[in-house]
Design a protein around this motif. Structure first.
Motif, mmCIF file in Angstrom:
data_model
loop_
_atom_site.group_PDB
_atom_site.id
_atom_site.type_symbol
_atom_site.label_atom_id
_atom_site.label_comp_id
_atom_site.label_asym_id
_atom_site.label_seq_id
_atom_site.Cartn_x
_atom_site.Cartn_y
_atom_site.Cartn_z
ATOM 1 N N ARG A 1 -77.253 -77.087 46.899
ATOM 2 C CA ARG A 1 -76.415 -76.298 47.809
ATOM 3 C C ARG A 1 -75.536 -77.219 48.653
ATOM 4 O O ARG A 1 -76.031 -78.162 49.274
ATOM 5 N N GLU A 2 -74.245 -76.918 48.682
ATOM 6 C CA GLU A 2 -73.296 -77.709 49.457
ATOM 7 C C GLU A 2 -73.353 -77.262 50.917
ATOM 8 O O GLU A 2 -73.280 -76.067 51.227
ATOM 9 N N PHE B 1 -79.459 -75.875 38.087
ATOM 10 C CA PHE B 1 -79.667 -76.724 36.906
ATOM 11 C C PHE B 1 -81.153 -76.814 36.583
ATOM 12 O O PHE B 1 -82.008 -76.646 37.453
ATOM 13 N N LEU C 1 -75.192 -84.681 37.137
ATOM 14 C CA LEU C 1 -74.635 -83.474 37.731
ATOM 15 C C LEU C 1 -73.204 -83.722 38.186
ATOM 16 O O LEU C 1 -72.887 -84.812 38.681
ATOM 17 N N LYS D 1 -68.947 -85.859 42.572
ATOM 18 C CA LYS D 1 -68.164 -84.796 43.206
ATOM 19 C C LYS D 1 -66.691 -85.004 42.890
ATOM 20 O O LYS D 1 -66.147 -86.093 43.097
ATOM 21 N N ASP E 1 -68.155 -74.734 48.624
ATOM 22 C CA ASP E 1 -68.723 -73.916 47.541
ATOM 23 C C ASP E 1 -70.029 -73.313 48.059
ATOM 24 O O ASP E 1 -71.042 -74.001 48.166
ATOM 25 N N TYR F 1 -81.726 -75.949 42.722
ATOM 26 C CA TYR F 1 -80.520 -75.391 43.336
ATOM 27 C C TYR F 1 -79.922 -76.448 44.256
ATOM 28 O O TYR F 1 -80.552 -76.867 45.238
ATOM 29 N N ALA G 1 -70.297 -81.646 40.568
ATOM 30 C CA ALA G 1 -69.932 -80.509 41.407
ATOM 31 C C ALA G 1 -68.439 -80.580 41.700
ATOM 32 O O ALA G 1 -67.897 -81.660 41.971
ATOM 33 N N LEU H 1 -75.303 -74.800 42.994
ATOM 34 C CA LEU H 1 -75.252 -75.230 41.596
ATOM 35 C C LEU H 1 -76.676 -75.187 41.047
ATOM 36 O O LEU H 1 -77.581 -75.832 41.582
#
Length: 644
Positions: free
Chosen positions: A543-544, A560, A576, A441, A554, A541, A578, A558
């Motif tokens: 997800r934050e 992938f 990954l 991150k 966000d 997916y 983010a 994201l």
């Protein structure tokens, strides 16, 4: 030269798998038997669409004088054709006498053609069938009545037709004299068509010849030949996930090798055997069905790319039992001639490629190997197949030179069913490659951020949840994860996506996980070691849930893809990153004006009409400014006082 037609019964026992010439020494004259050349052609026939097997008329095949005729591949006295096709046989006999040799006396010849009925359980019950379009020296020859079985087949003393191989084989043909004196430079040609009827199964042709010595003993010679004819049978292969195969075929132990399904036979039911497909697997295939292959897919050292269909003469092994084995009975004409080749091309204890003896023209119908069927499926690795074992399924490659030993191995003996089914179906299974991920991150400048919290979802296979008529699978798995929905936006277009929540190793009880002080998250096992081999192929997916302090959440997940890649036998980790944007600084508000106290000044006089002159007060601009300043100063003070 006088020609005559005489019926003689040949005492010569004909063997299908033998070509021979018998010459007895003679004191009177040396009369060698004529030499011959033999060719076979494939007449492509047409089934009669109106044929009724319950009320059969004829053999169920149409006759077309303009039918396509091509080369027929034969090997070891065997060939493959389809029902309603025919074998066109042409035999040219000629005499090329040398000094001291004399003409052949009573040159005779005869043929029989027979088949078994696919619906008859007694497979040895051959049915005699006349050959057609018989020509002798290019002309019809009515004196040789090919339609009269009584005249064409030898009978015993009891009037029964004689069959070879102890009464179980082909009918023994009567030999007719076609030339009483076959002289030097003379030649004779026989040509005829042997049709396989629409209900034909195995079939065979046998022809033989003979001659007679002279009054002093002379010489007797003969040759015999024939052809074993079968029609095609074959197999195809489907590629499915191993766990799916085991579930729908009720194989409870996930670690044991796959058992082979019930093999189909001539007399078996189709349902529940290899002649049938597993319907629950039909819409779950991971790769296209495999029913052909090319030589260079089997052996990379070869360059040939002609498709080799998975079919051969019934009763033959389909899979290669030794390297570079080719199909000796193959329905097709797109390959180089295999005439003169040995299928067992062994050099001591190793096998050589036919390129060594026929460079550039060794494009043969090579048999596939077990491994050559394995499909290359991104994200999956091969597990097993359900091919059956045979006691002689493969050649023992450890056999010493000169020894030919076999071992039990998986293979397929192609066969057919009385229903007409000729293709058996087999399955290769695969399991997903599993990997893991590492999450980093950062902010927009690349600085690592601690404290970002996430949850992970995998895009659901909606066919597990939809009804079959709405596009779902025919058969549903017994256990499917809970279906959820998340919103995903792309270039301003948002939609709901069906997902399954993913249990990430090392996550909290609620399924969320956070970046640590290094700005990273690495899935871990219970003992704290990095987790691996848990993330399967698919669309994911990230997800934050909460953003680091001072940064904007966000809200768009994201997305992938996971297609595990193996490099040097190591499954690569998915990496990954983010990114969060900083929260913007607060915007300053404009100052609030102070409260204004009541004024004791006289009211402003009402403006006068423009027609009336403004009264002069005697106050100029400088005086007005001074009054205004005094008013403001008095107001600020009042505010301060009230505050005090």
């Amino acid at each position: 030269m006088k020609k005559r037609l005489v019926t003689l019964v040949s005492a010569l026992a004909l063997g299908l798998s033998a070509v021979f010439t018998a010459v007895l020494p003679a004191s009177a004259a040396n009369r060698p038997f004529p030499k011959y050349e033999l060719t076979y052609q494939w007449v492509h026939g047409t089934p009669d669409p109106n044929y009724d097997p319950d009320n059969p008329v004829g053999d169920g095949c149409l006759r077309d004088p303009n039918a396509e005729v091509t080369h027929l591949t034969t090997f070891a006295f065997g060939a493959v054709i389809e029902p309603c096709d025919a074998v066109r046989t042409t035999i040219r006999f000629y005499n090329d006498l040398q000094p001291g040799e004399e003409a052949t006396i009573d040159f005779r010849w005869g043929v029989s053609w027979q088949y078994t009925d696919i619906s008859d359980p007694n497979a040895s019950n051959y049915i005699w069938k006349p050959v057609e379009n018989f020509l002798f020296d290019g002309q019809p020859y009515p004196a040789y009545d090919v339609n009269d079985q009584d005249a064409m087949v030898v009978k015993d003393a009891n009037g029964n037709f004689v069959r070879m191989s102890n009464g179980k084989g082909y009918y023994e043909p009567v030999h007719f004299i076609f030339d009483d004196l076959f002289e030097d430079g003379e030649e004779h040609t026989f040509q005829f068509d042997a049709y396989l009827p629409i209900n034909g199964d195995w079939a065979g042709m046998s022809w033989g010849t003979g001659s007679t010595g002279d009054t002093q003993g002379g010489s007797i010679g003969a040759v015999a030949n024939g052809l074993d004819v079968r029609f095609n049978a074959g197999a195809d292969f489907r590629h499915v996930e191993d766990s799916v195969y085991r579930e729908f075929l009720s194989i409870t132990d996930p670690d044991n090798p796959l058992p082979n399904r019930t093999l189909g036979t001539w007399g078996s039911e189709v349902a529940g055997t290899t002649f049938s497909i597993e319907q629950c697997l039909e819409d779950r295939q991971l790769a296209p069905l495999t029913d052909s292959i090319t030589a260079n897919e089997i052996y990379p050292d070869l360059t040939y790319t002609t498709p080799i269909k998975f079919h051969t003469g019934s009763g033959s092994y389909l899979m290669a039992r030794w390297p570079y084995e080719f199909m000796t009975s193959y329905l097709g004409s797109d390959f180089d001639s295999i005439s003169g080749l040995r299928p067992f091309f062994r050099n001591g204890t190793t096998f050589d490629s036919y390129e060594t003896v026929r460079p550039g023209v060794a494009n043969f119908s090579y048999k596939p190997t077990i491994d050559s069927i394995i499909a290359d499926i991104p994200g999956y690795t091969y597990v097993d197949n359900d091919l059956p074992y045979y006691s002689k399924g493969a050649f023992d490659l450890n056999s010493p030179a000169g020894k030919y030993n076999y071992i039990s191995a998986k293979n397929i003996v192609v066969t057919y069913n009385k229903s007409g089914e000729r293709i058996q179906h087999f399955y290769y299974t695969y399991e997903p490659l599993k990997t893991t991920f590492e999450l980093t991150k950062t902010d927009s400048a690349g600085e690592l951020l601690e404290g970002a919290t996430f949850e992970l979802f995998r895009q659901a296979d909606m066919r597990e949840y939809l009804a079959y008529e709405d596009g779902g699978y025919l058969c549903k798995r017994t256990e499917t994860p809970e279906l959820e929905e998340i919103e995903v936006c792309d270039q301003g277009q948002c939609s709901l996506v069906g997902v399954n929540r993913v249990d990430v190793p090392g996550a909290a009880a609620d399924g969320t996980f956070s970046t640590d002080g290094t700005g990273t998250f690495i899935p871990t096992n219970n003992d704290g070691t990095p987790a691996s081999n848990w993330l399967t192929p698919g669309t994911y997916y990230l997800r934050e849930v909460t953003a680091p302090s001072g940064y904007v959440l966000d809200e768009n997940p994201l997305v992938f893809q996971v297609e595990p890649e193996v490099i040097d036998d190591v499954i690569q980790t998915v990496e990954l990153t983010a990114v969060n944007e900083e929260e913007p600084p607060p915007v300053d508000s404009p100052p609030t004006p102070p409260n204004t106290p009541p004024s004791d000044l006289p009211a402003t006089p009402e403006p006068t009409s423009p027609s009336e002159p403004m009264p002069k007060t005697g106050t100029d601009a400088a005086q007005l400014v001074a009054i205004a300043l005094a008013f403001i100063a008095g107001g600020a003070w009042l505010v301060r006082r009230k505050s005090a």
